[in-house]
Design a protein around this motif. Structure first.
Motif, PDB file in Angstrom:
ATOM      1  N   ASN A   1      33.505  31.733  46.410  1.00 30.38           N
ATOM      2  CA  ASN A   1      34.514  32.757  46.708  1.00 30.38           C
ATOM      3  C   ASN A   1      35.173  33.267  45.425  1.00 30.38           C
ATOM      4  O   ASN A   1      35.163  32.599  44.395  1.00 30.38           O
ATOM      5  N   PHE A   2      35.757  34.476  45.542  1.00 27.61           N
ATOM      6  CA  PHE A   2      36.382  35.129  44.394  1.00 27.61           C
ATOM      7  C   PHE A   2      37.595  34.322  43.901  1.00 27.61           C
ATOM      8  O   PHE A   2      38.291  33.683  44.692  1.00 27.61           O
ATOM      9  N   MET A   3      37.824  34.340  42.579  1.00 30.53           N
ATOM     10  CA  MET A   3      38.986  33.672  42.010  1.00 30.53           C
ATOM     11  C   MET A   3      40.060  34.728  41.747  1.00 30.53           C
ATOM     12  O   MET A   3      39.929  35.528  40.821  1.00 30.53           O
ATOM     13  N   TRP A   4      41.096  34.750  42.600  1.00 30.21           N
ATOM     14  CA  TRP A   4      42.120  35.786  42.546  1.00 30.21           C
ATOM     15  C   TRP A   4      43.167  35.496  41.476  1.00 30.21           C
ATOM     16  O   TRP A   4      43.367  34.368  41.080  1.00 30.21           O
ATOM     17  N   GLY A   5      43.846  36.571  41.040  1.00 24.21           N
ATOM     18  CA  GLY A   5      44.963  36.424  40.108  1.00 24.21           C
ATOM     19  C   GLY A   5      44.661  37.005  38.747  1.00 24.21           C
ATOM     20  O   GLY A   5      43.515  37.339  38.429  1.00 24.21           O
ATOM     21  N   LEU A   6      45.703  37.140  37.935  1.00 29.14           N
ATOM     22  CA  LEU A   6      45.556  37.684  36.575  1.00 29.14           C
ATOM     23  C   LEU A   6      45.489  36.589  35.524  1.00 29.14           C
ATOM     24  O   LEU A   6      44.821  36.729  34.513  1.00 29.14           O
TER      25      LEU A   6
ATOM     26  N   HIS B   1      42.490  27.332  33.408  1.00 25.83           N
ATOM     27  CA  HIS B   1      41.862  28.355  32.569  1.00 25.83           C
ATOM     28  C   HIS B   1      42.192  29.766  33.071  1.00 25.83           C
ATOM     29  O   HIS B   1      42.289  29.999  34.272  1.00 25.83           O
ATOM     30  N   THR B   2      42.386  30.667  32.125  1.00 29.64           N
ATOM     31  CA  THR B   2      42.556  32.085  32.468  1.00 29.64           C
ATOM     32  C   THR B   2      41.240  32.800  32.195  1.00 29.64           C
ATOM     33  O   THR B   2      40.763  32.809  31.063  1.00 29.64           O
ATOM     34  N   PHE B   3      40.637  33.351  33.252  1.00 31.18           N
ATOM     35  CA  PHE B   3      39.337  34.017  33.126  1.00 31.18           C
ATOM     36  C   PHE B   3      39.543  35.510  32.891  1.00 31.18           C
ATOM     37  O   PHE B   3      40.396  36.131  33.522  1.00 31.18           O
ATOM     38  N   ARG B   4      38.768  36.077  31.994  1.00 33.98           N
ATOM     39  CA  ARG B   4      38.823  37.526  31.763  1.00 33.98           C
ATOM     40  C   ARG B   4      37.770  38.189  32.640  1.00 33.98           C
ATOM     41  O   ARG B   4      36.626  37.749  32.654  1.00 33.98           O
ATOM     42  N   GLY B   5      38.186  39.233  33.343  1.00 30.48           N
ATOM     43  CA  GLY B   5      37.235  39.923  34.225  1.00 30.48           C
ATOM     44  C   GLY B   5      37.047  39.140  35.517  1.00 30.48           C
ATOM     45  O   GLY B   5      37.558  38.039  35.676  1.00 30.48           O
TER      46      GLY B   5
END
Length: 287
Positions: free
Chosen positions: A52-57, A39-43
């Motif tokens: 933990n933070f999910m890094w990347g675009l 999945h690609t998350f917005r924001g």
């Protein structure tokens, strides 16, 4: 003798389990694996497992298509099988994984199975050729759409569908469209081997073992269906549906093999019939 003794004990266990089932008709706690998709998350997003933070675009992690859980791809491998499907994500009834459906609706069995069987039994099991005679396919499709749209509020009464074969057809269609059959792909070879056993007592013992391979929601649904089909055979003089006839109808509906060549699949049909026939005749001791 030892085998017979262990089977007698398993019969007793089955009776105790049935008594317990009657006592508690609450939805059981079926275990379910998550249905993760990249999945690609917005924001900004944080993993709901490790925090933990999910890094990347793009494609930062995975999201469960059934309950909406968001986690890192690596974390998805260690997340426990505790998926609680949410009705916002589970949109369909037909073609939906059986365990996913019952967990989403918090029921013991798929509502299609309960509602169709209750409707058929209420209208009478004497209908000639019940489950063998096909209903009008467009109307069967209509029942499917009603369940997909309205769930347990679907109207399948005689006011909506006068022909009982349409309801019977909708039930068979539900089982045919399951992504994982009621008798699962994993358990299929064991059930087929059971069908090949000539000795009736040994076949029962083997079938008893094979049933343990089914996920709990599948086994519970199979139990309920076999008890119903046993009641259908009690009206055989009127409906002409013996356990053998029902085995012919339901064998390929409840069990299909993944990726078998045409000849093996054709050869398996008689064993599928035998398995279902044995399940119907002995549902009281097997479940």
């Amino acid at each position: 003798v030892r085998g017979g003794g262990s089977f007698a004990l398993s019969q007793l266990t089955a009776l105790v389990r049935r008594a317990t089932l009657r006592e508690s008709d609450l939805a059981p706690k079926y275990e379910k694996v998550h249905n993760f998709k990249v999945h690609t998350f917005r924001g900004p997003h944080w993993c709901e497992y490790c925090a933990n933070f999910m890094w990347g675009l793009i494609a930062q992690g995975v999201k469960c298509a059934d309950c909406g859980l968001n986690v890192h791809k690596q974390c998805s491998k260690v997340v426990p099988n505790d998926c609680q499907p949410d009705l916002r994500h589970v949109k369909k009834v037909y073609s939906c994984d059986l365990t996913t459906l019952v967990k989403a609706h918090n029921t013991k069995r798929p509502m299609v199975v309960d509602m169709c069987i209750q409707e058929i039994e209420a209208r009478g099991l004497q209908s000639e050729g019940l489950y063998r005679i096909s209903g009008f396919s467009e109307l069967i499709e209509d029942v499917k759409l009603a369940f997909d749209r309205d769930g347990e509020k679907a109207d399948i009464s005689s006011n909506a569908y006068e022909d009982l074969n349409i309801i019977a057809g909708a039930l068979k269609l539900y089982f045919r469209e399951l992504p994982i059959p009621l008798i699962t792909y994993d358990a299929y070879p064991h059930f087929i081997e059971t069908g090949k056993i000539a000795d009736a007592e040994k076949r029962l013992e083997s079938l008893h073992e094979a049933l343990k391979l089914l996920p709990p929601a599948h086994c519970e649904t199979l139990r309920y269906l076999m008890a119903h089909l046993k009641r259908v055979t009690e009206y055989e003089k009127e409906n002409l549906m013996s356990s053998e006839n029902l085995g012919i109808v339901f064998g390929p509906t409840l069990m299909r093999a993944p990726g078998l060549d045409a000849m093996t699949a054709l050869n398996d049909i008689r064993y599928q019939r035998l398995v279902v026939e044995t399940l119907i005749k002995n549902e009281d001791v097997l479940f």
